[in-house]
Enzyme design. Structure first.
Site, PDB file in Angstrom:
ATOM      1  N   CYS A 171     -30.036 -42.519  38.180  1.00  0.00           N
ATOM      2  CA  CYS A 171     -30.255 -42.263  39.605  1.00  0.00           C
ATOM      3  C   CYS A 171     -31.320 -43.216  40.120  1.00  0.00           C
ATOM      4  CB  CYS A 171     -30.724 -40.825  39.834  1.00  0.00           C
ATOM      5  SG  CYS A 171     -29.516 -39.561  39.390  1.00  0.00           S
ATOM      6  N   ASN A 196     -23.674 -43.262  29.899  1.00  0.00           N
ATOM      7  CA  ASN A 196     -23.287 -43.068  31.288  1.00  0.00           C
ATOM      8  C   ASN A 196     -22.415 -44.257  31.688  1.00  0.00           C
ATOM      9  OD1 ASN A 196     -23.169 -41.913  33.828  1.00  0.00           O
ATOM     10  ND2 ASN A 196     -25.360 -41.486  33.891  1.00  0.00           N
ATOM     11  N   GLY A 220     -13.378 -44.468  31.112  1.00  0.00           N
ATOM     12  CA  GLY A 220     -12.064 -44.605  30.511  1.00  0.00           C
ATOM     13  C   GLY A 220     -12.091 -45.430  29.241  1.00  0.00           C
ATOM     14  N   LEU A 242     -22.704 -38.160  43.393  1.00  0.00           N
ATOM     15  CA  LEU A 242     -23.295 -36.847  43.082  1.00  0.00           C
ATOM     16  C   LEU A 242     -23.019 -35.810  44.157  1.00  0.00           C
ATOM     17  CD1 LEU A 242     -26.780 -37.770  41.512  1.00  0.00           C
ATOM     18  CD2 LEU A 242     -24.522 -37.649  40.432  1.00  0.00           C
ATOM     19  N   GLY A 269     -17.489 -41.756  26.359  1.00  0.00           N
ATOM     20  CA  GLY A 269     -17.051 -43.035  26.890  1.00  0.00           C
ATOM     21  C   GLY A 269     -15.645 -43.352  26.405  1.00  0.00           C
ATOM     22  N   GLY A 270     -14.642 -43.024  27.199  1.00  0.00           N
ATOM     23  CA  GLY A 270     -13.269 -43.379  26.880  1.00  0.00           C
ATOM     24  C   GLY A 270     -12.604 -42.566  25.799  1.00  0.00           C
TER      25      GLY A 270
END
Length: 320
Positions: free
Chosen positions: A127, A191, A216, A70, A243-244
């Protein structure tokens, strides 16, 4: 191609994933940011952060590990320089926020609530909670809901609050449900799951932080599964799928699973025009499948077999 994030209308469903376009100015060298549905900023924190030590990125088969941490200038600099720059250009901006305590998330939301140019706030729940032995908020439904409720309580009613979920949980549906019960207007997933690689020449971990977030194409099936499960349980809740995503077909897959907005992330590192290309390919694919509206494709894979064929027939009959 119009879609909605809560009650906010977007011209099209393509956005950037947090952390992959900084706060826009770098990507704006390549195309007009107003041509995509929205730009999602890197996760903004209260204080400036230098990030983690290098090496903090490593390529893996069909993916990328990162442990950037971050990195950013803090909310003061963001509000003084970066957000006004985006607002002046009319860019719809989803501001990602990250914190170590519920109070920190609340303080960030309070700073943003009166700031012009905020289209939505995406709460990065991946987090560490420093008040709970560093346990990641996203891994606990109650902790996630507490953060979302605190942000929603101080955020303007007309600014959607989006909960960003991690796949590194036993039951992502229960966490998603807790976030919605806490006041989330939309959900963002996934995420980056946590991964690790070892440099076999140095015989040491590839990243200084040892582990990092994997992104990826390698994670796309995981993203599709999470979006599918959450949409099946909460069909009325808007989902940002990510996501990818490398192609329009990838975006279409997430839309069929239940996403109404799709974020492009890692692809931007080797193709800064990826958002526009994915948007064009998606639009062409929808037209080829007989869709006149993006909304008609959202979650279509959940419907009984033959629904898609019936949809095309209905469109053809309407045209006649």
């Amino acid at each position: 191609m119009r879609t909605y994030l809560g009650h906010v209308e977007l011209a099209n469903p393509i956005t950037t994933a947090a952390g992959c376009a900084a706060s826009g100015s770098e990507l704006a060298q390549f195309f007009d940011l107003g041509r995509i549905g929205a730009l999602t900023t890197r996760s903004i924190t209260m204080a400036p952060r230098a990030g983690r030590p290098t090496p903090r990125m490593a390529e893996t088969p069909s993916g990328l590990l990162n442990a950037v941490g971050l990195q950013g200038p803090g909310v003061d600099a963001f509000l003084e320089r970066e957000l006004p720059w985006l607002a002046q250009r009319g860019v719809r901006t989803v501001v990602s926020v990250g914190g170590g305590t519920v109070a920190e998330y609340t303080a960030l939301a309070r700073r943003l609530t009166d700031a012009p140019g905020v289209t939505a706030v995406e709460v990065n729940l991946s987090c560490p909670n420093i008040e709970d032995r560093g346990r990641v908020f996203a891994r606990d439904g109650a902790a996630s809901a507490e953060v979302i409720a605190s942000v929603r309580s101080v955020m303007r009613y007309d600014v959607p609050v989006v909960a960003k979920l991690s796949p590194d949980v036993v039951d992502i549906v229960s966490v998603a449900r807790a976030c919605v019960d806490g006041g989330a207007d939309a959900l963002s997933m996934i995420n980056s799951p946590i991964g690790m690689s070892i440099d076999t020449e140095a015989m040491r971990p590839s990243l200084a932080a040892v582990t990092g977030g994997l992104s990826g194409p390698a994670i796309r099936p995981l993203a599709v599964r999470c979006v599918w499960q959450v949409h099946a349980a909460l069909p009325s809740v808007p989902i940002i799928g990510m996501g990818g995503v490398l192609t329009g077909r990838d975006a279409f897959e997430l839309i069929l699973a239940g996403a109404c907005v799709v974020a492009v992330g890692t692809a931007l590192f080797h193709d800064p025009y990826a958002c526009l290309r994915v948007l064009r390919e998606l639009e062409e694919l929808l037209a080829a499948r007989g869709f006149h509206r993006l909304a008609d494709a959202v979650g279509l894979a959940h419907r009984p077999p033959g629904t898609a064929t019936r949809h095309r027939i209905d469109l053809e009959e309407t045209a006649l």
